[in-house]
Design a protein around this motif. Sequence first.
Motif, short mmCIF file in Angstrom:
data_model
loop_
_atom_site.label_atom_id
_atom_site.label_comp_id
_atom_site.label_asym_id
_atom_site.label_seq_id
_atom_site.Cartn_x
_atom_site.Cartn_y
_atom_site.Cartn_z
N GLN A 187 0.84 -1.19 0.00
CA GLN A 187 0.00 0.00 0.00
C GLN A 187 0.88 1.25 0.00
O GLN A 187 2.02 1.22 0.45
N GLU A 188 0.32 2.35 -0.47
CA GLU A 188 1.08 3.59 -0.47
C GLU A 188 1.29 4.11 0.95
O GLU A 188 2.33 4.67 1.27
N VAL A 189 0.31 3.97 1.81
CA VAL A 189 0.43 4.32 3.22
C VAL A 189 0.21 3.05 4.04
O VAL A 189 -0.81 2.37 3.91
N ASP A 190 1.19 2.72 4.86
CA ASP A 190 1.05 1.57 5.76
C ASP A 190 0.33 2.08 7.01
O ASP A 190 0.93 2.68 7.90
N PHE A 202 6.33 12.46 -9.56
CA PHE A 202 6.98 12.61 -8.26
C PHE A 202 7.05 11.27 -7.57
O PHE A 202 6.28 10.35 -7.85
N GLN A 203 8.01 11.15 -6.68
CA GLN A 203 8.12 9.99 -5.79
C GLN A 203 8.37 10.55 -4.39
O GLN A 203 9.16 11.47 -4.21
N ILE A 204 7.66 9.99 -3.44
CA ILE A 204 7.77 10.48 -2.07
C ILE A 204 7.92 9.32 -1.11
O ILE A 204 7.29 8.28 -1.28
N MET A 205 8.79 9.50 -0.12
CA MET A 205 8.94 8.52 0.96
C MET A 205 8.97 9.27 2.28
O MET A 205 9.65 10.28 2.42
N SER A 222 4.55 6.67 -5.97
CA SER A 222 5.07 7.13 -7.26
C SER A 222 3.90 7.56 -8.12
O SER A 222 2.90 6.86 -8.20
N ARG A 223 4.04 8.72 -8.76
CA ARG A 223 2.98 9.23 -9.61
C ARG A 223 3.58 9.81 -10.89
O ARG A 223 4.71 10.32 -10.88
N GLY A 224 2.81 9.78 -11.96
CA GLY A 224 3.18 10.44 -13.18
C GLY A 224 3.97 9.56 -14.14
O GLY A 224 4.10 8.36 -13.94
N LEU A 243 6.09 6.07 -13.75
CA LEU A 243 7.27 6.16 -12.90
C LEU A 243 7.39 4.91 -12.04
O LEU A 243 6.48 4.58 -11.27
N GLY A 244 8.51 4.18 -12.19
CA GLY A 244 8.71 2.95 -11.43
C GLY A 244 9.26 3.22 -10.05
O GLY A 244 9.86 4.26 -9.78
N SER A 245 9.05 2.27 -9.15
CA SER A 245 9.52 2.42 -7.78
C SER A 245 11.04 2.49 -7.70
O SER A 245 11.59 3.04 -6.75
N ASP A 246 11.73 1.95 -8.72
CA ASP A 246 13.19 1.95 -8.72
C ASP A 246 13.76 3.01 -9.66
O ASP A 246 14.91 2.92 -10.09
#
Length: 417
Positions: free
Chosen positions: A4-7, A41-44, A56-58, A67-70
């Motif tokens: 999930q995007e938010v745990d 964008f990617q946010i952590m 990850s978006r866009g 946009l991939g997680s890596d």
Amino acid sequence: MNGQEVDEAAARGAGMDPDRLAGLIAFLDRKYIATGRLPHFQIMVSRREQPLLFASRGRARQSGEPLGSDALFRIASMTKPVTSVAFMMLVEAGLVALDDPVARVIPEFSRLTVGLERAPLKRPMLMIDLLRHTSGLTYGLQRQTAIDALYRERGLDEFQQPRSSDEYIAALADIPLEFSPGDQWNYSVSTDVLGVVVERLSGLSLGTCLRERIFDPLHMPDTMFEVTDDRVDRLTDAWQLEQDRSLSLADRGARSGWRRSGRFASGGGGLVSSTADYHRFCRMLLRDGELDGARLLRPETMAMMRRNQLPGGADLASLSTSLFSEATYAGTGFGLGFAVTTDPSQSIVPGSAGEYYWGGIFSTAFYIDPVEALIILFMTQHLPSATLAVRAELRQQVQAAVLQRNGDRNGVKGSIF
């Protein structure tokens, strides 16, 4: 993360509001992706070293791939803290001191002058001046003086430097300083010079030094100056804002200049990295110089790095001559490699006293709040960074999601708590 995007369970356990974190993603998606203001964008976000949010978006490239997680990003000035850590490792090894004259290692700087009138320096440029940007050097992108115009004419802060390290220093030494070292603060190529200091003292290229002494010990395989062929499909396109407010390609990932070998390794802005890699670097900083058994710096060295080191304890509002930087000025000092919040009541960005952070011109940013054991990472590829408020909005909304404050300073084992 659990996919999930938010745990939600982890967020509640870490004293964070999962609904606010989910709302942050929706806000960024609605305001920046849906409107085309950002390509992606990617946010952590993590707290007490527990990842709570990753999204990850866009589109990674103009051709439309998501946009991939890596994904790999040009982190620009987020390179500066990495080079600063490498230098402080040399300080701990006894090879250099903060109050050493830079000319001891860079003899080309022994005849530096100040201003177009070529006045003598009031005192030598010291290594600490390079770390805290009180050297008198500048950036051509400041666009304020005849001296920074010389930087532009000679291409001294371009991303793709054709020069060797020695050629770069020779070109820089021929230009006068904006002011005598220690007199003012000006965002500059200081950390590029620091990278050359690291090369000369270590006897290694900057890329090799960072890989062997930082990236390999911290297990950061995707952080580098030159993107290798097996990783090029993960490098995003970079975009720039035009005068009509549209976005155009600034650097195509498939044919990026970051693939070329033989470039000057810019210690101030040349690295490519991933969100996962840079999060490990931030965890090391939060943990006082250690991660997973690999100790890069002693806790007392880290304490020095995140303490305001500006002369007289001044803040950037009183000492800065810089038109452009990656920091707000009021209530903000500068440590050894990044900005430091000295007075949250004066800062326009909410946070804790002692928070340290920096960003890059492609609109990337990291924030480390040691009081709240909080790390925020934001990755995108939008030039220039000063045109959007996204990073301040991000910081404000994450701060609002903190439900349980660390007033008792219970935090990460091995950190400052």
